[in-house]
Design an enzyme around this catalytic site. Structure first.
Site, mmCIF file in Angstrom:
data_model
loop_
_atom_site.group_PDB
_atom_site.id
_atom_site.type_symbol
_atom_site.label_atom_id
_atom_site.label_comp_id
_atom_site.label_asym_id
_atom_site.label_seq_id
_atom_site.Cartn_x
_atom_site.Cartn_y
_atom_site.Cartn_z
ATOM 1 N N PRO A 2 0.824 -1.204 0.000
ATOM 2 C CA PRO A 2 0.000 0.000 0.000
ATOM 3 C C PRO A 2 0.860 1.256 0.000
ATOM 4 O O PRO A 2 1.961 1.273 0.550
ATOM 5 C CB PRO A 2 -0.795 -0.117 1.301
ATOM 6 C CG PRO A 2 -0.009 -1.027 2.160
ATOM 7 C CD PRO A 2 0.730 -1.944 1.240
ATOM 8 N N GLU A 3 0.367 2.267 -0.632
ATOM 9 C CA GLU A 3 1.058 3.550 -0.657
ATOM 10 C C GLU A 3 0.653 4.355 0.580
ATOM 11 O O GLU A 3 -0.308 4.024 1.274
ATOM 12 C CB GLU A 3 0.707 4.297 -1.947
ATOM 13 C CG GLU A 3 1.170 3.577 -3.200
ATOM 14 C CD GLU A 3 2.681 3.378 -3.252
ATOM 15 O OE1 GLU A 3 3.427 4.251 -2.763
ATOM 16 O OE2 GLU A 3 3.121 2.342 -3.771
#
Length: 103
Positions: A2-3
């Site tokens: 995930p960013e």
């Protein structure tokens, strides 16, 4: 993986449900990576923060529950989850379960 915006979204979604709650019981997958999760039993969540891609739940005894979502990590809050991919779970003082699931 995930960013940062996705990790922040998870933090914001969990924060109202966790802050002020006490961990009453816990379970973890029997590996060194997850067994420290049970050490927070009896503590109350003071805040839920983020440092980079790590979520940090600060407790009232000055410890932190630190979790990285990895590639497939999910936080679930509500009913107890019976799933082979549950890696750690904590019962809260309102009888809901906080579950970390990771394939």
């Amino acid at each position: 993986m995930p960013e940062l915006p996705e990790v922040e979204t998870v933090r914001r979604e969990l924060e109202p449900s966790l802050v002020g709650r006490t961990f009453t019981t816990a379970w973890s997958h029997p590996s060194a990576k997850f067994t420290p999760a049970i050490e927070v039993v009896g503590t109350r969540v003071e805040s839920l923060g983020r440092r980079g891609k790590y979520l940090l739940a600060a407790t009232d005894d000055d410890t932190e529950l630190v979790v990285h979502l990895g590639m497939t990590g999910q936080w679930l809050i509500g009913e107890e989850v019976d799933d082979p991919y549950v890696r750690a779970k904590w019962r809260l003082d309102d009888d809901r379960w906080l579950t970390f699931r990771d394939v």
